[in-house]
Design a protein around this motif. Sequence first.
Motif, short mmCIF file in Angstrom:
data_model
loop_
_atom_site.label_atom_id
_atom_site.label_comp_id
_atom_site.label_asym_id
_atom_site.label_seq_id
_atom_site.Cartn_x
_atom_site.Cartn_y
_atom_site.Cartn_z
N THR A 233 -6.11 -8.04 -5.20
CA THR A 233 -7.03 -6.85 -5.67
C THR A 233 -7.08 -6.56 -7.11
OG1 THR A 233 -5.32 -5.24 -5.48
CG2 THR A 233 -6.29 -6.13 -3.49
N TYR A 235 -6.04 -4.17 -8.55
CA TYR A 235 -4.68 -3.41 -8.68
C TYR A 235 -3.28 -4.08 -8.76
CZ TYR A 235 -8.62 -0.59 -7.09
OH TYR A 235 -9.89 -0.08 -6.76
N ASP A 349 -0.62 5.85 -5.80
CA ASP A 349 -1.88 6.04 -5.82
C ASP A 349 -2.93 4.66 -6.08
OD1 ASP A 349 -1.75 8.83 -5.67
OD2 ASP A 349 -1.63 9.20 -8.01
N LEU A 350 -2.25 3.78 -6.72
CA LEU A 350 -3.01 2.53 -6.80
C LEU A 350 -3.15 1.72 -5.65
CD1 LEU A 350 -1.87 1.50 -10.27
CD2 LEU A 350 -4.08 1.85 -9.87
N ASN A 351 -1.83 1.91 -4.85
CA ASN A 351 -1.62 1.30 -3.59
C ASN A 351 -2.88 1.77 -2.47
OD1 ASN A 351 -0.37 -0.68 -1.56
ND2 ASN A 351 0.29 1.32 -0.58
N ILE A 352 -3.12 3.00 -2.51
CA ILE A 352 -4.26 3.52 -1.69
C ILE A 352 -5.40 2.98 -1.94
CG2 ILE A 352 -5.78 5.53 -1.20
CD1 ILE A 352 -3.12 7.34 -1.43
N LYS A 353 -5.72 2.70 -3.31
CA LYS A 353 -7.29 1.82 -3.55
C LYS A 353 -6.86 0.44 -3.39
CE LYS A 353 -7.70 5.00 -7.49
NZ LYS A 353 -8.06 5.07 -9.09
N ARG A 354 -5.93 -0.13 -3.58
CA ARG A 354 -5.51 -1.41 -3.02
C ARG A 354 -5.88 -1.62 -1.62
NH1 ARG A 354 -0.85 -3.25 -0.87
NH2 ARG A 354 -0.50 -5.31 -0.44
N GLU A 355 -5.07 -0.90 -0.78
CA GLU A 355 -5.35 -0.97 0.79
C GLU A 355 -6.70 -0.78 1.03
OE1 GLU A 355 -2.46 1.86 2.40
OE2 GLU A 355 -1.03 0.49 2.49
N ALA A 356 -7.66 0.21 0.52
CA ALA A 356 -8.86 0.32 0.82
C ALA A 356 -9.78 -0.91 0.46
CB ALA A 356 -9.53 1.55 0.28
N TYR A 357 -9.40 -1.63 -0.68
CA TYR A 357 -9.76 -2.78 -1.19
C TYR A 357 -9.81 -4.06 -0.19
CZ TYR A 357 -11.33 -6.61 -4.24
OH TYR A 357 -12.07 -8.03 -4.76
#
Length: 389
Positions: A233, A235, A349-357
Motif C-alpha cells: 500500500t 502507506y 491513522d495511517l493503518n486505517i487508510k492502509r486497511e481500507a486500501y
Amino acid sequence: MKHLKHLFGIALMIMATGTLYGCNLKAHHPETASLVTTAVVEKPAKQYVKIALLLDTSNSMDGLINQAKAQLWDIVNEFTHARCGNETRPLLQIALYEYGNDNLASSEGYIRQVLGFSEDLDEISEKLFSLTTNGGEEFCGEVIQTSLKQLEWGKNADDLKMIFIAGNEPFTQGKLNYKDAAHNAKENDVVVNTIFCGNYEQGISTEWKNGATLTGGEYMAIDHNRQVVHIETPYDDVIIQLNSKLNKTYISYGYLGAQKEAAQVAQDMKANEMNKGVAVKRSVSKSSRLYKNSKWDLVDAIEEDEMEVSEIAVEDLPKELQGKSEKEIKEYVEDKKEEREKIQKQIQDLNIKREAYIAKNQKEETGELENALLSAIKNQAAKKNYKWD
C-alpha cells in the motif's frame, strides 16, 4: 421472618456482585442494584485472553512455522480493539510449545515449552523465530495435557482461554489418549482448537475434528505451505519509517534495558526480513496498547506506576540521564511519552487508510493460519461477551 429477610438480602447481594464484573456482564434490575449500593465490590484487577500455540515442528512443518511468524501480529492487532462486556480492555498472553521434533527429549514426549504465558511481544516474536524443524513423533494428547499442567491458566471464569494445536499426523498418536486431555481442558474452561495441515477430510478421519469438538472448539484444515500474500500500500514505507522514530522514544533502564532495547530492534529486522507486510503489521502492534515494556522502558514503567524516578539508581539510568536532577529526568520522560503518543497516533491513522486500501484491492483471502486463528478467536470470544470497536 426478620432473619429470613436478612438472608434474602445477602443472597441478592452475592448474586449481583457475582455478575457485576467480567466479560459475561449481564444487565441487572435497578431495584436489585439498590440493595448493594453500600457493598464494597472489588473489580478483578485484570482481564486476560490466554492463547497457547502448540506447533508441530517436525520436518514437514516449515511452512506452518513461517505462517506463525508472519501472522503473530494479526492476532495482536485483532485484540487491540477487543472489549469485555464490562468495557474492560483485556490483556493478551501467548504461550508457545513445540512438539514432534527429534531434537527434543524422548523422555518428555518430544515436547518442549518454548515460552510460558507472556505479554512481552518482542519475546514472543523472538521465540517463534527460534523454532527449527526436524523429524519426530507427534503426540497431540500429550502436548495438550502438558500445556494444561505447566501453564498458569488462572481461575477467572471470564478469561478467554484457548489452545491452538497444529500438525499433520494422526491425533491419536502417543500413550496419552487425546480424549482424556480434552476432558481435562474442558474441566479447566480451556477450549481446544485443532488445525490440521492438510486435506480437510483426512483431518476428520485422523481424529483432529473430534479433538476440537470434545471441548467446544473448532476444527480447521489449512494449506500450511501456502505463501502469505502481502498487498503493498502507499502507506507501508511511512509506517515503517515512523516505527524507527518510535524506537527512539524508549528509555532503557536497569539490567534488562540494553538487552531488551537490542531485542526490540532485532525483532523489527526479523519481521522486515520476512517481508514488508510483516514489518508493517509489527509496527502497528507496537503502536497499540498491547505493546508495553515497563520492565525495561522508563516511560512505560512510570505510566504503569511500576517505578518512581527517585527509586532508580544512577548507574541504572541511560548515560544521557545520569547526572540529571529528578525534575529534569521527569521532564525528559514526559517529553518522550508525548512524542511516542504522537507517533503511535500517526501509525494508527495511517493503518486505517492502509486497511481500507487492502480491502479495496484484495482479490483473495489472506494467510491460511491467520484465517483459522482469527475465525476461531472471534467465535469463542463472542460466547464470553467480547466485542470489537
